[in-house]
Design an enzyme around this catalytic site. Structure first.
Site: not given
Length: 431
Positions: A289, A347
């Protein structure tokens, strides 16, 4: 009476032997929890001491004191967050991961610059050889040779070759970005299959999950970028990568994209390490991610007005800039509120790295690769068996100048490969 005395003596001997046997057999160490579970009842105060004025003992008996010590040793320490006044956690263990992040990022971009140089030289050499073959008329002779070779094959061999030709045509129909994404997806699929092997669980947890509390902290920063335990998690990440692969590779080029993707995985994990250590929430994480967020942020920053959509809601559309702002806001809220569904710190680290690289990092890092390429070019020119003009690239027939990349009448600048993106034909799909 002699028999009576003999019988009494024999009985006493047997009783003594049985008592000693029981004593020796009962000499075993009790488990602490067993000793604490079978304590004796507290002895009642003796009345005769009270009548004679002798003070009673208020302290615990020796046996009770021993039991209390054992019980204290048996109770495990409580695990939980430190008290409010406790000292902050030390971050000294993050020095090696920090140095690994800097070293790996530098090596990635250096290797990408050299790889781009070698790839460009190979393409120029191939184009030169094809031009020479057409000039000498060898193409017709080759066609005759391959036609005779095909007639000598069996039907099964022809079917296998046709299948390989179909796969090659499909691979050639993909864009460079989709080809890069296909390779990354294949690596992630192999790692996903390794998670399903019971004998490899300990190895996978050690090297393919990133945890600042683990003894192995540096190598998992890279390997966890290709690690997914859930099929849904992997499918979602790889879909976003496939969607933005053509755009990011057209923007950066294959070699630069690979360096950015690998560096983004390590940098996002480093940001996750810092947040976990500062908050004390030391739990492992894995997934691509962080690197995916770098790709998404880079494309959305370069093309903020591009229209994006959701695959399940085709009637909903929004700009890339608004999508990036919404994702960053959600991850920031998750980091502040302590949500543990995703690694929000990774993230945010990946998104910030993508925005920074497109805005400043490309000029500070990739545009200054010329000294390294010149040094590599000089080293290749001085290799044993090298020939050609001075400053050439060796005996491979391709005299490639790293600054202008010229070959006779083939002027090709290195900036044309990746620094000038071809925005025509960019298609940004839905998230």
């Amino acid at each position: 009476m002699a028999w009576r005395g003999y019988f009494v003596k024999w009985t006493k001997t047997e009783c003594i032997n049985s008592v000693s046997t029981v004593s020796r057999g009962s000499r075993f160490t009790l488990h602490p929890q067993q000793r604490c579970g079978f304590r004796k009842e507290a002895r009642k105060p003796e009345t005769w001491k009270r009548d004679r004025g002798i003070p009673e003992e208020t302290g615990p008996r020796p046996s009770e004191a021993a039991d209390a010590v054992v019980s204290r040793k048996a109770v495990p320490p409580k695990s939980g967050p430190p008290p409010p006044g406790a000292a902050p956690r030390r971050t000294g263990k993050l020095f090696k991961p920090f140095m690994f992040t800097i070293g790996f990022t530098g090596c990635s971009f250096g290797a990408a610059a050299i790889l781009q140089y070698e790839s460009l030289k190979s393409r120029v050499k191939t184009a030169k050889n094809e031009a020479e073959q057409e000039k000498n008329g060898k193409a017709s002779q080759d066609m005759t040779y391959w036609h005779n070779w095909w007639n000598q094959l069996t039907d099964f061999q022809k079917q296998v070759i046709l299948l390989m030709s179909f796969v090659d045509d499909f691979w050639s129909s993909l864009t460079e970005g989709q080809q890069m994404a296909t390779g990354i997806i294949a690596v992630n699929a192999v790692v996903l299959c390794c998670w399903r092997i019971p004998s490899m669980q300990r190895f996978m947890v050690k090297y393919f999950t990133a945890n600042p509390a683990s003894k192995t902290r540096c190598l998992p920063m890279l390997l966890s970028t290709f690690s997914h335990y859930s099929i849904i998690h992997m499918a979602a990440n790889m879909y976003v990568l496939w969607t933005f692969s053509s755009s990011i590779v057209s923007l950066l080029g294959k070699e630069q994209f690979l360096a950015v993707y690998l560096s983004a995985g390590v940098i996002s994990t480093m940001v996750s390490y810092l947040c976990k250590t500062s908050t004390g929430r030391l739990h492992p994480s894995l997934g691509a991610s962080g690197a995916i967020m770098t790709v998404l942020a880079a494309v959305c920053t370069k093309m903020p007005e591009a229209k994006l959509g959701i695959i399940l809601l085709p009637m909903v559309s929004f700009t890339a800039g608004n999508a990036l702002k919404a994702i960053v806001a959600m991850d920031a809220a998750g980091l502040i509120m302590g949500w543990r569904l995703f690694d929000h710190a990774a993230h945010l680290g990946g998104a910030l790295f993508g925005v920074w690289y497109v805005a400043y990092g490309h000029k500070l890092m990739w545009r200054k690769r010329e000294p390294l390429v010149k040094a590599w070019h000089s080293m290749r020119s001085q290799a044993p068996g090298g020939r050609g003009r001075p400053g050439g690239s060796g005996g491979d027939g391709a005299d490639l100048d790293p600054q202008h990349s010229t070959l006779g009448s083939w002027p090709i600048t290195t900036d044309q490969v990746s620094d000038t993106p071809n925005w025509l034909g960019l298609a940004v799909g839905g998230i």
